[in-house]
Scaffold this active site. Structure first.
Site, PDB file in Angstrom:
ATOM      1  N   GLU A 101     -22.091   3.222  25.740  1.00 48.39           N
ATOM      2  CA  GLU A 101     -21.456   4.263  24.925  1.00 48.39           C
ATOM      3  C   GLU A 101     -20.209   4.831  25.589  1.00 48.39           C
ATOM      4  O   GLU A 101     -19.370   5.418  24.911  1.00 48.39           O
ATOM      5  CB  GLU A 101     -22.446   5.386  24.626  1.00 48.39           C
ATOM      6  CG  GLU A 101     -22.803   6.222  25.835  1.00 48.39           C
ATOM      7  CD  GLU A 101     -23.824   7.307  25.515  1.00 48.39           C
ATOM      8  OE1 GLU A 101     -24.989   6.951  25.255  1.00 48.39           O
ATOM      9  OE2 GLU A 101     -23.475   8.491  25.544  1.00 48.39           O
ATOM     10  N   ASN A 157     -19.348  12.619  18.973  1.00 46.31           N
ATOM     11  CA  ASN A 157     -19.663  13.591  20.008  1.00 46.31           C
ATOM     12  C   ASN A 157     -19.583  12.950  21.392  1.00 46.31           C
ATOM     13  O   ASN A 157     -19.673  11.742  21.547  1.00 46.31           O
ATOM     14  CB  ASN A 157     -21.075  14.129  19.774  1.00 46.31           C
ATOM     15  CG  ASN A 157     -22.122  13.065  20.036  1.00 46.31           C
ATOM     16  OD1 ASN A 157     -22.463  12.773  21.178  1.00 46.31           O
ATOM     17  ND2 ASN A 157     -22.602  12.437  18.978  1.00 46.31           N
ATOM     18  N   ASP A 161     -19.394   2.479  20.955  1.00 43.37           N
ATOM     19  CA  ASP A 161     -19.251   3.342  19.767  1.00 43.37           C
ATOM     20  C   ASP A 161     -17.813   3.234  19.271  1.00 43.37           C
ATOM     21  O   ASP A 161     -16.877   3.679  19.942  1.00 43.37           O
ATOM     22  CB  ASP A 161     -19.598   4.774  20.183  1.00 43.37           C
ATOM     23  CG  ASP A 161     -19.451   5.800  19.073  1.00 43.37           C
ATOM     24  OD1 ASP A 161     -18.881   5.472  18.011  1.00 43.37           O
ATOM     25  OD2 ASP A 161     -19.898   6.932  19.291  1.00 43.37           O
ATOM     26  N   ASP A 186     -33.007   8.290  28.271  1.00 45.44           N
ATOM     27  CA  ASP A 186     -31.561   8.213  28.493  1.00 45.44           C
ATOM     28  C   ASP A 186     -31.170   9.106  29.662  1.00 45.44           C
ATOM     29  O   ASP A 186     -31.332  10.325  29.591  1.00 45.44           O
ATOM     30  CB  ASP A 186     -30.844   8.667  27.219  1.00 45.44           C
ATOM     31  CG  ASP A 186     -29.333   8.552  27.310  1.00 45.44           C
ATOM     32  OD1 ASP A 186     -28.823   8.118  28.360  1.00 45.44           O
ATOM     33  OD2 ASP A 186     -28.662   8.904  26.316  1.00 45.44           O
ATOM     34  N   GLU A 231     -27.595   4.686  16.234  1.00 41.23           N
ATOM     35  CA  GLU A 231     -28.178   5.948  16.690  1.00 41.23           C
ATOM     36  C   GLU A 231     -28.080   7.005  15.595  1.00 41.23           C
ATOM     37  O   GLU A 231     -27.248   6.919  14.699  1.00 41.23           O
ATOM     38  CB  GLU A 231     -27.414   6.419  17.940  1.00 41.23           C
ATOM     39  CG  GLU A 231     -28.032   7.605  18.635  1.00 41.23           C
ATOM     40  CD  GLU A 231     -27.355   7.906  19.981  1.00 41.23           C
ATOM     41  OE1 GLU A 231     -26.174   7.556  20.156  1.00 41.23           O
ATOM     42  OE2 GLU A 231     -28.026   8.500  20.843  1.00 41.23           O
ATOM     43  N   LYS A 235     -33.915  12.770  26.781  1.00 38.80           N
ATOM     44  CA  LYS A 235     -33.044  12.795  27.955  1.00 38.80           C
ATOM     45  C   LYS A 235     -33.871  12.861  29.226  1.00 38.80           C
ATOM     46  O   LYS A 235     -34.901  13.563  29.273  1.00 38.80           O
ATOM     47  CB  LYS A 235     -32.099  13.994  27.877  1.00 38.80           C
ATOM     48  CG  LYS A 235     -31.151  13.942  26.689  1.00 38.80           C
ATOM     49  CD  LYS A 235     -30.241  12.728  26.743  1.00 38.80           C
ATOM     50  CE  LYS A 235     -29.275  12.700  25.567  1.00 38.80           C
ATOM     51  NZ  LYS A 235     -28.440  11.482  25.575  1.00 38.80           N
ATOM     52  N   GLU A 258     -31.957   3.973  29.281  1.00 38.92           N
ATOM     53  CA  GLU A 258     -30.526   3.997  28.939  1.00 38.92           C
ATOM     54  C   GLU A 258     -29.671   4.627  30.023  1.00 38.92           C
ATOM     55  O   GLU A 258     -30.033   5.664  30.586  1.00 38.92           O
ATOM     56  CB  GLU A 258     -30.374   4.774  27.624  1.00 38.92           C
ATOM     57  CG  GLU A 258     -28.940   4.952  27.135  1.00 38.92           C
ATOM     58  CD  GLU A 258     -28.901   5.528  25.714  1.00 38.92           C
ATOM     59  OE1 GLU A 258     -29.811   5.211  24.914  1.00 38.92           O
ATOM     60  OE2 GLU A 258     -27.970   6.298  25.410  1.00 38.92           O
ATOM     61  N   LYS A 274     -35.761   9.432  21.084  1.00 39.30           N
ATOM     62  CA  LYS A 274     -35.185   9.282  22.433  1.00 39.30           C
ATOM     63  C   LYS A 274     -35.146  10.637  23.123  1.00 39.30           C
ATOM     64  O   LYS A 274     -34.878  11.657  22.495  1.00 39.30           O
ATOM     65  CB  LYS A 274     -33.780   8.685  22.344  1.00 39.30           C
ATOM     66  CG  LYS A 274     -33.220   8.272  23.696  1.00 39.30           C
ATOM     67  CD  LYS A 274     -31.968   7.419  23.544  1.00 39.30           C
ATOM     68  CE  LYS A 274     -30.734   8.254  23.296  1.00 39.30           C
ATOM     69  NZ  LYS A 274     -29.536   7.424  23.095  1.00 39.30           N
ATOM     70  N   HIS A 283     -23.919   3.951  19.775  1.00 37.56           N
ATOM     71  CA  HIS A 283     -24.011   5.400  19.977  1.00 37.56           C
ATOM     72  C   HIS A 283     -23.296   6.124  18.829  1.00 37.56           C
ATOM     73  O   HIS A 283     -22.416   5.556  18.184  1.00 37.56           O
ATOM     74  CB  HIS A 283     -23.305   5.716  21.303  1.00 37.56           C
ATOM     75  CG  HIS A 283     -22.967   7.151  21.542  1.00 37.56           C
ATOM     76  ND1 HIS A 283     -21.785   7.720  21.132  1.00 37.56           N
ATOM     77  CD2 HIS A 283     -23.645   8.134  22.175  1.00 37.56           C
ATOM     78  CE1 HIS A 283     -21.751   8.996  21.506  1.00 37.56           C
ATOM     79  NE2 HIS A 283     -22.871   9.272  22.142  1.00 37.56           N
TER      80      HIS A 283
HETATM   81 MG   LIG Z   1     -26.780   7.899  25.647  1.00 36.27          MG
END
Ligand SMILES: [Mg+2]
Length: 391
Positions: free
Chosen positions: A266, A53, A293, A214, A342, A185, A240, A183, A323
């Site tokens: 990431e 993603n 990633d 993040d 993750e 945002k 992050e 985690k 990630h």
């Molecule tokens: Mg992130």
């Protein structure tokens, strides 16, 4: 042994959520199959791959450059003379012929999709779980893969019309699933509002659980530092992507004022970008976390080289937590002794998440012991793979 066909599909993973930078409402993924002339247990051997993603499906680059090169390669040039099997690094090099250095971008995503399928295929041909094959064959492999890998639950996105109570319910749900680190945002709301969200989560977390935050590269240097000063006394697992993923100067300025762990990587798409990060980003190999990633950045074939380059700069695999939340990075983490991987429980389905029979227990997850990555062990993914198989 021959590749008969390479096919792909574009599949939506749309969702109403957003981070500080993007909405996921139009996100999609390429799923790719390498079909061979081999048969195991009465079934044709097919390797499957997809991108993580956060980047989009890559039908154009796959059809225009990557797939024609592999299908046009001299068939024997793709075979490892030692095993007699189709080899991921040989497929990788066929895909990358006539590509200049630099300018990684979506090309890195397209090759990452192909490389995941090539490793799934190699492991199926060898009749081995991919984490074993990688641990034994890759330069960064440890010989024997980890039996279980630490995973954390990434969530806490901004949703329209959802308040703090819904956020706490979401994160509590991850703890109920067996995760111990969650985690959240930040950066999509004013600082005071973000601090209120963070403090509400910290107050909710039981002993032994912790929280990472993040910002998704949202902040300019001054804002990132303002947040760093506000966050530095909170017991956070990490802070992050405070700044643009390629602004190493800004990151180093944040590192000067933030003593806790920083995490990023990431959105780096190549070995060279990862090297520049550790050269110039001010990161500290004793605490910071690298999140490159493979499924967005030329696959494990490149990630193996990245780990070797990081080691030359004093960075251990134990500082890497990729990630992506998918099974391929989980296998890489097991094979190379990474700190963890993750996870996105319940979102980015069916690509996020692990095999059905491997639940998360006390923050760790086991891996399927079947040939390949074990994508077929995740029931929600099977109908997508079947669409490629049956054409
Ligand atoms: Mg992130």
């Amino acid at each position: 042994m021959r590749i008969l066909d390479i096919r792909h599909l574009t599949v939506p993973i749309e969702s109403e959520m957003a981070n500080a930078y993007i909405s996921f409402a139009s996100m999609d993924v390429s799923v790719l199959a390498i079909v061979t002339d081999q048969v195991r247990d009465g079934e044709p051997v097919i390797g499957f791959g997809f991108n993580s993603n956060g980047r989009y499906a890559q039908p154009g680059i796959l059809d225009h450059r990557i797939i024609p090169r592999v299908l046009g390669a001299e068939p024997d040039s793709l075979i490892d003379p030692d095993t007699g099997h189709l080899a991921p690094d040989r497929i990788w090099h066929a895909a990358m012929i006539n590509e200049k250095p630099g300018g990684h971008g979506d090309r890195a995503v397209a090759v990452g999709i192909l490389d995941m399928a090539a490793w799934d295929l190699a492991a199926k041909l060898a009749g081995r779980p991919v984490q074993h094959l990688m641990a034994e064959r890759a330069a960064s492999g440890t010989g024997t893969p980890l039996e279980r890998v630490w995973v954390y639950a990434a969530g806490g996105y901004y949703y329209p019309d959802r308040g703090t109570a819904a956020l706490l319910d979401e994160l509590r749900g991850y703890l109920d699933l067996g995760y111990r680190t969650v985690k959240l945002k930040i950066g999509g709301a004013p600082l005071a509002e973000d601090l209120a969200r963070i403090e509400a989560v910290l107050a909710m977390l039981p002993d032994g659980a912790d929280l990472a935050v993040d910002a998704n590269g949202r902040f300019d240097t001054a804002t990132a530092i303002t947040y760093a000063e506000a966050l530095r006394d909170l017991p956070l697992r990490w802070y992050e992507e405070p700044v643009d993923p390629l602004d190493y100067q800004a990151l180093s300025e944040v590192a000067e004022v933030y003593p806790g762990p920083l995490a990023t990587g990431e959105n780096l798409l190549s070995r060279q970008e990862a090297v520049n990060l550790v050269r110039y980003g001010g990161l500290r190999p004793d605490r910071d976390v690298l999140q490159m990633d493979s499924a967005l950045s030329y696959g494990f074939t490149e990630y193996d080289r990245t780990l070797a380059a990081l080691a030359e700069h004093g960075w251990s695999p134990g500082r890497c937590v990729p990630h992506g939340g998918h099974q391929f990075n989980l296998a890489i983490a097991a094979a190379c002794g990474l700190a963890g991987a993750e996870s996105y429980p319940g979102i980015f389905e069916p690509f996020g998440g692990f095999a059905d029979a491997d639940p998360v227990v006390d923050g760790y997850v086991t891996l399927p012991q079947v040939p390949g990555i074990g994508l077929e062990q995740k029931s929600s993914l099977v109908p997508v793979l079947d669409r490629l198989r049956d054409r």
